[in-house]
Write a protein that holds these residues in place. Structure first.
Motif, PDB file in Angstrom:
ATOM      1  N   TYR A 184       0.392  11.659  -3.377  1.00  0.00           N
ATOM      2  CA  TYR A 184       1.240  11.105  -2.329  1.00  0.00           C
ATOM      3  C   TYR A 184       2.523  10.506  -2.864  1.00  0.00           C
ATOM      4  O   TYR A 184       3.287   9.910  -2.103  1.00  0.00           O
ATOM      5  N   ASN A 185       2.726  10.633  -4.164  1.00  0.00           N
ATOM      6  CA  ASN A 185       3.923  10.107  -4.798  1.00  0.00           C
ATOM      7  C   ASN A 185       4.104   8.612  -4.491  1.00  0.00           C
ATOM      8  O   ASN A 185       5.205   8.155  -4.185  1.00  0.00           O
ATOM      9  N   ALA A 186       2.999   7.869  -4.526  1.00  0.00           N
ATOM     10  CA  ALA A 186       3.037   6.431  -4.261  1.00  0.00           C
ATOM     11  C   ALA A 186       3.793   5.718  -5.373  1.00  0.00           C
ATOM     12  O   ALA A 186       3.817   6.165  -6.518  1.00  0.00           O
ATOM     13  N   ALA A 187       4.402   4.627  -5.018  1.00  0.00           N
ATOM     14  CA  ALA A 187       5.161   3.844  -5.989  1.00  0.00           C
ATOM     15  C   ALA A 187       4.209   3.267  -7.033  1.00  0.00           C
ATOM     16  O   ALA A 187       3.196   2.646  -6.701  1.00  0.00           O
ATOM     17  N   ARG A 188       4.542   3.468  -8.274  1.00  0.00           N
ATOM     18  CA  ARG A 188       3.670   3.002  -9.368  1.00  0.00           C
ATOM     19  C   ARG A 188       3.553   1.487  -9.389  1.00  0.00           C
ATOM     20  O   ARG A 188       2.486   0.946  -9.674  1.00  0.00           O
ATOM     21  N   TRP A 189       4.632   0.806  -9.073  1.00  0.00           N
ATOM     22  CA  TRP A 189       4.584  -0.660  -9.083  1.00  0.00           C
ATOM     23  C   TRP A 189       3.636  -1.177  -7.999  1.00  0.00           C
ATOM     24  O   TRP A 189       2.932  -2.162  -8.182  1.00  0.00           O
ATOM     25  N   LEU A 190       3.596  -0.461  -6.861  1.00  0.00           N
ATOM     26  CA  LEU A 190       2.694  -0.853  -5.782  1.00  0.00           C
ATOM     27  C   LEU A 190       1.237  -0.596  -6.170  1.00  0.00           C
ATOM     28  O   LEU A 190       0.354  -1.412  -5.907  1.00  0.00           O
ATOM     29  N   MET A 191       0.977   0.518  -6.822  1.00  0.00           N
ATOM     30  CA  MET A 191      -0.384   0.833  -7.262  1.00  0.00           C
ATOM     31  C   MET A 191      -0.825  -0.154  -8.350  1.00  0.00           C
ATOM     32  O   MET A 191      -1.986  -0.568  -8.387  1.00  0.00           O
TER      33      MET A 191
END
Length: 146
Positions: free
Chosen positions: A37-44
């Motif tokens: 989903y190309n989620a933001a790494r900082w959010l993960m």
């Protein structure tokens, strides 16, 4: 008290297959969110922060437990240890919380209350039976606010 009753002993370790499975699932889901989903790494990474205590338990493998014999109740949890003579205890109070966890408190004859660490407690029915086998009065309180 029942003389000659066998000592009751309970222990647990921090490193369990269940903990490993949960961490694998959580980190797998976070990694899948990044990849698919190309989620933001900082959010993960922010979502992974609450797993750090569990990751530490997996690494350090702390132990916790309780031992109850005819003379005393002893408990340990990590570096904390405690012991109470049974004749000092007026009664044990078992409180069922809203999250269905059970907290155990030793109410001493002096009126002082000593809460036993949650991680050192066995299943509450087994604990209650072991306490009653040694002649201790057990009070159950369901869904109270502490």
């Amino acid at each position: 008290m029942s003389p000659g009753a066998a000592a009751y002993s309970f222990s647990r370790r921090g490193r369990t297959p269940r903990l490993l499975g949960v961490l694998i699932c959580v980190y797998g889901a976070l990694l899948a969110a990044i990849i698919f989903y190309n989620a933001a790494r900082w959010l993960m990474a922010l979502l992974a922060l609450p797993t750090l205590p569990a990751l530490y338990d997996l690494y350090a493998d702390p132990t916790a437990g309780l031992r109850l014999d005819d003379a005393a109740i002893r408990w340990h949890s990590g570096r904390r240890h405690g012991e109470l003579a049974l004749d000092e205890i007026d009664h044990m109070r078992l409180d069922t919380r809203w999250d269905l966890s059970v907290r155990a408190t030793a109410v001493l004859r002096s009126g002082r209350r000593i809460r036993l660490p949650d991680e050192s407690l066995p299943p509450h029915r087994a604990l209650e039976a072991a306490l009653m086998a040694r002649g201790l009065r057990v009070e159950r309180h369901h869904f109270t606010q502490l």
